[in-house]
Every structure is written in C-alpha cells, then in structure tokens.
Enzyme design. Structure first.
Site, PDB file in Angstrom:
ATOM      1  N   GLN A 187       0.825  -1.205   0.000  1.00 29.45           N
ATOM      2  CA  GLN A 187       0.000   0.000   0.000  1.00 29.45           C
ATOM      3  C   GLN A 187       0.860   1.255   0.000  1.00 29.45           C
ATOM      4  O   GLN A 187       2.090   1.210   0.109  1.00 29.45           O
ATOM      5  CB  GLN A 187      -0.925  -0.011   1.224  1.00 29.45           C
ATOM      6  N   HIS A 199       0.284   5.734   1.176  1.00 28.62           N
ATOM      7  CA  HIS A 199      -0.580   6.768   1.730  1.00 28.62           C
ATOM      8  C   HIS A 199      -0.294   8.098   1.051  1.00 28.62           C
ATOM      9  O   HIS A 199       0.859   8.395   0.693  1.00 28.62           O
ATOM     10  CB  HIS A 199      -0.354   6.921   3.235  1.00 28.62           C
ATOM     11  N   GLU A 258       3.914   7.899   8.590  1.00 27.91           N
ATOM     12  CA  GLU A 258       3.892   7.022   9.755  1.00 27.91           C
ATOM     13  C   GLU A 258       5.288   6.474  10.028  1.00 27.91           C
ATOM     14  O   GLU A 258       6.238   6.710   9.264  1.00 27.91           O
ATOM     15  CB  GLU A 258       2.909   5.864   9.537  1.00 27.91           C
ATOM     16  N   HIS A 315       4.843   0.228   0.819  1.00 25.16           N
ATOM     17  CA  HIS A 315       5.186  -0.506   2.027  1.00 25.16           C
ATOM     18  C   HIS A 315       4.167  -1.598   2.318  1.00 25.16           C
ATOM     19  O   HIS A 315       3.039  -1.566   1.832  1.00 25.16           O
ATOM     20  CB  HIS A 315       5.281   0.443   3.229  1.00 25.16           C
ATOM     21  N   ARG A 355      -4.484   0.647  -1.618  1.00 24.88           N
ATOM     22  CA  ARG A 355      -3.905  -0.682  -1.839  1.00 24.88           C
ATOM     23  C   ARG A 355      -3.406  -0.799  -3.274  1.00 24.88           C
ATOM     24  O   ARG A 355      -4.117  -0.499  -4.225  1.00 24.88           O
ATOM     25  CB  ARG A 355      -4.946  -1.772  -1.584  1.00 24.88           C
TER      26      ARG A 355
END
Length: 317
Positions: A95, A97, A114, A171, A191
């Site tokens: 996936q 972000h 993150e 990642h 995804r």
C-alpha cells in the site's frame, strides 16, 4: 489539578489479524483475527476514551476540541497523531498513503506519514519498504504486469527495528510482526496489491491503482538514524523527528525525574511495570497501558523497569 490522561480505545478486526494483542498485551480482543488496537486516537473511526480523573468518560476528540489548553492551545483543528499496535498474523496489503494536500483534496482528511517500532518479529519476517521502479512509467508498467518480485523491495526485520514511512512510500508489514505505529491521524490507505486473497465473503478487496500511482514516490526510502542518550537511569533514543512528529524510546530502571518540553506527550508502555508520579499522586503503570501527559503536567517521575514509546506533534499550521 494536573493529571495524566489514561485511555481506553478500540480494537479492529482485520483479514490479516491474529491473537497477539490478547496473548502479549492481554487486551480483550473481539475476534481471533484482531489486527489493530488504536491505542491513542481521536480519529472518528476509533476514538479513545479517558478513563480517569476529572475527564473520565470524555472522548479524546471532544476533549481536544473543548479543552485546548490541555494540548498547548494548538492551531491544528483535529488531534494530529494516532498510536496503534498492529498484529500482522499475515501480510498486510502492499500500500501507499497520500500526503496532506492529496488526502485533503481527494479524501477530505489528512495524509498519512507514519513510522514503525518492531515489538517482535518471528524468524524470517520481512517487510516491503520501497520499490525498484525508476520512473512513473516503469512503475505503472510493472504494476499492470503484476511483476511484484522485481518491483517490491523486501527487507528482513527483527525486534527493536524502527522504520520511517513517509507519505508516498510503497510498504507492507509482513507476517509474524507485532509493531507499534505512530502516524498522522488519518485512515486513508491506497492498496496496490493484496496477494490475490479473498475476504470472508469470497470477494477480493478493492485496489486503488490510479490513486496509488498518483502518490507513489520514485526513489528508495531513506530510514531515520536513531540517536541515543544515556542519563541517570534513563536510556533515551530519538528515532525520528519530522514536521509531523518526534518519536522516542525511553527505558528506565529506577526513579527518573522529567520535565515537559513539548505541548503534550503520547506514551505507550511496551514492557515492564512501575509507577508514574504526577503532582504528588501515584499511578501504577505496566505493559499495554497508554496515556497522554497533557500540557499542564509540567513535571513527573517514572519509577521501575519500563520500556516506553513516546511521541509528540511538531507541526504548527
């Protein structure tokens, strides 16, 4: 009266989840495929509730909105961070972000940068951390061809590893890994690949190929370099400091006096047991406890053998 904010939060079933959140942290998981504990969260998809003191029973998002002084009178309209523990009993999807600009435009919420602290990892565990395409055109061609072996960068992991995963990074967390994740307060995930598996109803989960290609960065991700200081009975490691957050690991073995140097702190106890002293009150803390030290807690002390992941926001907008 200054006091910490202890929290109870939400557990989430995931196709890739397992039972380690119960087995390791004694959380009361709802299913045998529980993948996430949203430990410190004001996100609407899983809001933490204060469990002690004068704010007992108040949701964190409500407290943040109504008592801004507790958080240093922030300019951010929403509580900016989210702390999770994830049990990857199977591979998560590959996936990516978005950043804030793309997330706000297309999803109506923040993007997601993150980072991961590996609590434990089974022998042979791996993650996907980046990709090998040298251009957007090559990236699209390899995704459309399903050339995952050549496209994805897999690296082995072990307990104690740390990875910084900025928005735009390809990642995936691999099977057998238990991690603590510190992230922006966002639930947006695109995804790219889901290992051709089906959910409980026999359906493939949605992929988000075009949005993924839009936001994926080209080039290898650069992990942060931890910096450790050893003080009296405190080992303090700074894992990463970004415009969004700073993340530390604190390990204590006896009494340690500390002072607030951030607007507020998010604290997760990963192992051990001990005491937290705030304003002449004593709080028992042990593995699996999560709390916030708000802005009016100017000093405190830890006593005992404790391993904690600590973070605070950095961004002012």
């Amino acid at each position: 009266m200054p006091e910490p904010l202890f929290l109870k939060s939400t557990l989430h079933d995931r196709i890739w989840g397992g039972t380690k959140l119960r087995d390791v942290f004694a959380y009361d998981i709802p299913t045998e495929t529980t993948g996430e504990y949203w430990a410190i969260s004001a996100h609407p998809n899983g809001v933490s509730i204060v469990t002690n003191g004068r704010y007992q029973g108040v949701p964190l998002n409500k407290l943040y909105a109504e008592e801004p002084a507790l958080f240093g009178n922030p300019k951010e309209k929403v509580f900016p961070l989210l702390t999770k523990i994830l049990d990857a009993n199977d591979w998560l999807s590959v996936q990516v972000h978005p950043d804030d600009a793309y997330g706000l435009e297309h999803e109506g919420e923040l993007g997601k940068t993150e980072c991961w602290y590996v609590i434990s990892a089974e022998e042979g565990s791996e993650i996907v951390y980046g990709h090998n395409a040298s251009s957007k055109e090559e990236l699209r061609a390899m995704i459309e061809a399903g050339d995952w072996d050549d496209l994805l960068t897999r690296i082995p992991v072990k307990s104690g590893d740390f990875f910084y995963v900025p928005s735009g990074t390809m990642h995936a967390i691999g099977k057998g890994i238990l991690i603590l994740e510190t992230q922006q307060s966002s639930d947006t995930t695109y995804r790219v690949y889901d290992f051709d598996r089906k959910d409980a109803n026999g359906n493939f989960r949605d992929l988000h190929i075009e949005k993924s290609i839009d936001v994926l960065t080209i080039g290898k991700p650069e992990n942060s370099v931890p910096a450790t200081m050893i003080l009296d009975h405190l080992v303090a490691t700074t894992f990463v400091s970004t415009p969004f957050f700073t993340v530390y690991k604190w390990t204590t073995d006896q009494m340690v006096d500390m002072r607030q140097a951030a607007p507020y702190l998010l604290v997760s106890v990963l192992s051990g047991q001990g005491k937290l002293y705030v304003d002449q009150k004593v709080y028992e803390i042990d593995k699996g406890v999560h709390f916030i030290l708000p802005n009016d807690v100017k000093s405190w002390a830890f006593d005992g053998q404790l391993e904690m992941i600590v973070s605070h926001p950095n961004r002012i907008i």
